[in-house]
Design an enzyme around this catalytic site. Structure first.
Site, PDB file in Angstrom:
ATOM      1  N   ASP A   1       0.837  -1.206   0.000  1.00 55.34           N
ATOM      2  CA  ASP A   1       0.000   0.000   0.000  1.00 55.34           C
ATOM      3  C   ASP A   1       0.868   1.251   0.000  1.00 55.34           C
ATOM      4  OD1 ASP A   1      -2.249  -1.551   0.110  1.00 55.34           O
ATOM      5  OD2 ASP A   1      -2.531  -1.371   2.268  1.00 55.34           O
TER       6      ASP A   1
ATOM      7  N   TYR B 110       6.078  -8.747   8.584  1.00 57.93           N
ATOM      8  CA  TYR B 110       5.745  -7.329   8.733  1.00 57.93           C
ATOM      9  C   TYR B 110       5.857  -6.906  10.197  1.00 57.93           C
ATOM     10  CZ  TYR B 110       3.299  -7.975   4.233  1.00 57.93           C
ATOM     11  OH  TYR B 110       2.975  -8.263   2.931  1.00 57.93           O
TER      12      TYR B 110
ATOM     13  N   ASP C 204      -7.426   1.048   7.664  1.00 55.25           N
ATOM     14  CA  ASP C 204      -6.219   1.671   8.204  1.00 55.25           C
ATOM     15  C   ASP C 204      -6.535   3.114   8.595  1.00 55.25           C
ATOM     16  OD1 ASP C 204      -6.144   3.205   5.864  1.00 55.25           O
ATOM     17  OD2 ASP C 204      -4.539   2.032   4.956  1.00 55.25           O
TER      18      ASP C 204
ATOM     19  N   ARG D 257      -4.004  -5.091   7.251  1.00 57.34           N
ATOM     20  CA  ARG D 257      -5.090  -4.160   7.617  1.00 57.34           C
ATOM     21  C   ARG D 257      -6.300  -4.936   8.107  1.00 57.34           C
ATOM     22  NH1 ARG D 257      -7.090  -1.671   2.807  1.00 57.34           N
ATOM     23  NH2 ARG D 257      -5.741  -2.943   1.514  1.00 57.34           N
TER      24      ARG D 257
END
Length: 298
Positions: free
Chosen positions: A39, A67, A81, A172
């Site tokens: 993103d 992540y 988000d 997310r």
């Protein structure tokens, strides 16, 4: 033309497509592809395939990824988000131990519903395009796997954690689902991708660093060759009578006793052809992915 994989640090504000477009200008070559969308607000590791390495794009997309994310409890947004429109705000009355137990419950195989704000296509149109038009459609849950979820710090309503997961996973959505399960809602505050296959954040390069290395003529030192990507496979040097067959992309007969399922195939003179797979019924190695071009034999 450069061939192989370069480990790019995608900075905030860039799309993955932006990174590819800028690299085409920096490296002055068109044949470039990325290995999985990040993103625009996310940062971190984005392996980019160059030249012959573009055949590896799908292979790297399938790899597990790691992540670091920050979960913001008490807020639900339309994008899942913090950049999205706030839909709901709730008091955060959960305890740290309740958060830990909830997050541990997401380990292993799960069914995840992709967010509307994603690049998935439905009937030829990307979901985020429909979402921007105010259209929400039903999405089918998809299987994903969370191999590890580790809380790094917690100062409620914020939870910083690391997660290693399978391809096609939306962090997310994980944040949203954790908040929903806790009953106080949640969204993702920030996201940093730290690992894709062998590529780690410590070795990643920002576009400005890549540009400087190109000017210094040192960029080749930072490109992982296609051969190196398959270093776990043994090298197989074909006999001279089979060189022409390899040049034409044909299978190669073999009668050795010690056979490997997959090998890095080379001509008798050491030219790397590609990855070959053993076919027991025909007693030959057949091409799985060929990376050589006619120019390699000139």
């Amino acid at each position: 033309m450069k061939n192989g994989i370069i480990n790019v640090y995608k900075e905030k504000g860039y799309t993955s497509h932006d990174v590819v477009a800028k690299l085409r200008g920096i490296l002055k070559q068109k044949k470039i592809g990325h290995t999985g969308t990040l993103d625009p607000d996310a940062e971190g590791v984005l392996p980019v395939c160059l030249g012959k390495g573009t055949k590896l794009c799908s292979l790297l997309t399938d790899k597990r990824k790691t992540y670091e994310a920050v979960l913001h409890l008490g807020i639900e947004t339309d994008t899942q988000d913090i950049s999205g429109k706030i839909l709901k705000e709730c008091p955060v009355e959960v305890t740290p131990s309740e958060v830990e137990a909830c997050m541990a419950g997401f380990l292993g195989e799960q069914q995840q519903i992709p967010p509307m704000y994603s690049a998935l296509k439905v009937q030829g149109k990307k979901l985020y395009e429909l979402a921007r038009e105010g259209i929400e459609i039903e999405r089918q849950p998809r299987p994903v796997t969370f191999y590890e979820i580790k809380i790094l710090s917690m100062e409620l309503p914020f939870v910083r954690f690391s997660v290693t997961c399978s391809k096609g996973t939306y962090i997310r959505t994980l944040c949203h689902d954790i908040g929903e399960k806790l009953g106080c809602m949640g969204c993702m505050e920030s996201l940093l991708r730290t690992q894709v296959e062998r590529f780690s954040i410590e070795d990643s390069l920002k576009l400005s660093q890549i540009e400087a290395l190109v000017q210094e003529e040192k960029i080749d030192e930072k490109i992982v060759s296609v051969e190196e990507m398959f270093s776990s496979y043994p090298a197989y040097l074909a006999q001279p009578q089979f060189d022409k067959m390899l040049q034409n992309g044909n299978p190669v007969p073999c009668k050795q006793n010690t056979l490997q399922e997959r090998v890095r195939m080379y001509t008798s003179s050491g030219i790397f052809i590609g990855i070959y797979e053993w076919n027991a019924s025909k007693q030959q190695y057949k091409p799985l992915t060929i990376f050589c071009t006619p120019q390699d034999f000139q």
